[in-house]
Design a protein around this motif. Structure first.
Motif, PDB file in Angstrom:
ATOM      1  N   GLU A 152       0.828  -1.204   0.000  1.00  0.00           N
ATOM      2  CA  GLU A 152       0.000   0.000   0.000  1.00  0.00           C
ATOM      3  C   GLU A 152       0.868   1.263   0.000  1.00  0.00           C
ATOM      4  O   GLU A 152       0.540   2.250  -0.664  1.00  0.00           O
ATOM      5  N   VAL A 153       1.963   1.207   0.733  1.00  0.00           N
ATOM      6  CA  VAL A 153       2.893   2.343   0.739  1.00  0.00           C
ATOM      7  C   VAL A 153       3.458   2.550  -0.654  1.00  0.00           C
ATOM      8  O   VAL A 153       3.512   3.683  -1.166  1.00  0.00           O
ATOM      9  N   LYS A 154       3.873   1.462  -1.296  1.00  0.00           N
ATOM     10  CA  LYS A 154       4.424   1.570  -2.651  1.00  0.00           C
ATOM     11  C   LYS A 154       3.382   2.095  -3.637  1.00  0.00           C
ATOM     12  O   LYS A 154       3.700   2.892  -4.521  1.00  0.00           O
ATOM     13  N   GLN A 155       2.125   1.679  -3.484  1.00  0.00           N
ATOM     14  CA  GLN A 155       1.059   2.185  -4.354  1.00  0.00           C
ATOM     15  C   GLN A 155       0.842   3.678  -4.131  1.00  0.00           C
ATOM     16  O   GLN A 155       0.641   4.439  -5.088  1.00  0.00           O
ATOM     17  N   THR A 156       0.898   4.093  -2.883  1.00  0.00           N
ATOM     18  CA  THR A 156       0.743   5.515  -2.567  1.00  0.00           C
ATOM     19  C   THR A 156       1.890   6.329  -3.173  1.00  0.00           C
ATOM     20  O   THR A 156       1.673   7.402  -3.742  1.00  0.00           O
ATOM     21  N   ILE A 157       3.103   5.811  -3.061  1.00  0.00           N
ATOM     22  CA  ILE A 157       4.260   6.478  -3.666  1.00  0.00           C
ATOM     23  C   ILE A 157       4.089   6.554  -5.177  1.00  0.00           C
ATOM     24  O   ILE A 157       4.355   7.590  -5.788  1.00  0.00           O
ATOM     25  N   SER A 158       3.620   5.489  -5.771  1.00  0.00           N
ATOM     26  CA  SER A 158       3.413   5.466  -7.220  1.00  0.00           C
ATOM     27  C   SER A 158       2.372   6.505  -7.637  1.00  0.00           C
ATOM     28  O   SER A 158       2.575   7.228  -8.628  1.00  0.00           O
ATOM     29  N   ARG A 159       1.286   6.608  -6.900  1.00  0.00           N
ATOM     30  CA  ARG A 159       0.272   7.623  -7.227  1.00  0.00           C
ATOM     31  C   ARG A 159       0.846   9.035  -7.046  1.00  0.00           C
ATOM     32  O   ARG A 159       0.573   9.935  -7.839  1.00  0.00           O
ATOM     33  N   GLY A 160       1.641   9.212  -6.004  1.00  0.00           N
ATOM     34  CA  GLY A 160       2.291  10.506  -5.789  1.00  0.00           C
ATOM     35  C   GLY A 160       3.239  10.847  -6.922  1.00  0.00           C
ATOM     36  O   GLY A 160       3.296  11.996  -7.373  1.00  0.00           O
ATOM     37  N   ASN A 161       3.980   9.860  -7.386  1.00  0.00           N
ATOM     38  CA  ASN A 161       4.899  10.081  -8.508  1.00  0.00           C
ATOM     39  C   ASN A 161       4.138  10.435  -9.782  1.00  0.00           C
ATOM     40  O   ASN A 161       4.580  11.287 -10.562  1.00  0.00           O
ATOM     41  N   THR A 162       2.997   9.793  -9.985  1.00  0.00           N
ATOM     42  CA  THR A 162       2.186  10.109 -11.160  1.00  0.00           C
ATOM     43  C   THR A 162       1.736  11.568 -11.107  1.00  0.00           C
ATOM     44  O   THR A 162       1.838  12.304 -12.099  1.00  0.00           O
ATOM     45  N   ALA A 163       1.278  11.995  -9.946  1.00  0.00           N
ATOM     46  CA  ALA A 163       0.856  13.394  -9.784  1.00  0.00           C
ATOM     47  C   ALA A 163       2.044  14.338  -9.968  1.00  0.00           C
ATOM     48  O   ALA A 163       1.922  15.391 -10.608  1.00  0.00           O
ATOM     49  N   ALA A 164       3.198  13.970  -9.425  1.00  0.00           N
ATOM     50  CA  ALA A 164       4.392  14.813  -9.553  1.00  0.00           C
ATOM     51  C   ALA A 164       4.837  14.907 -11.014  1.00  0.00           C
ATOM     52  O   ALA A 164       5.237  15.979 -11.481  1.00  0.00           O
TER      53      ALA A 164
END
Length: 85
Positions: A5-17
């Motif tokens: 879940e942490v990795k998914q959250t990071i991935s979504r954050g990276n997409t937004a960034a």
């Protein structure tokens, strides 16, 4: 929250960034184009407003470029962290 879940959250954050970075990169291009156009239009002018405008457009472009680099760094650090966990 588990690791996945942490990795998914990071991935979504990276997409937004990445989307934010792309928007800022377009801003850099537009600021550069506006500066070049303004330079051509006002090439012989020494009026204070013209020199201020030219300086401000350059400052805008430089700040946008710095912010793009910050986004890139944040994405890189997030990817590095996600790879370590």
């Amino acid at each position: 929250m588990n690791i996945d879940e942490v990795k998914q959250t990071i991935s979504r954050g990276n997409t937004a960034a990445k989307q934010g970075r792309e928007t800022l990169e377009r801003g850099v291009t537009e600021a550069r184009d506006a500066g070049m156009l303004a330079q051509r239009v006002t090439h012989d002018s020494a009026h204070d407003h013209v020199t201020q405008m030219s300086r401000k457009l350059n400052e805008l472009r430089l700040e946008l470029e710095r912010t793009v680099r910050r986004y890139e760094s944040a994405i890189e650090h997030a990817n590095s962290y996600a790879a370590r966990i």
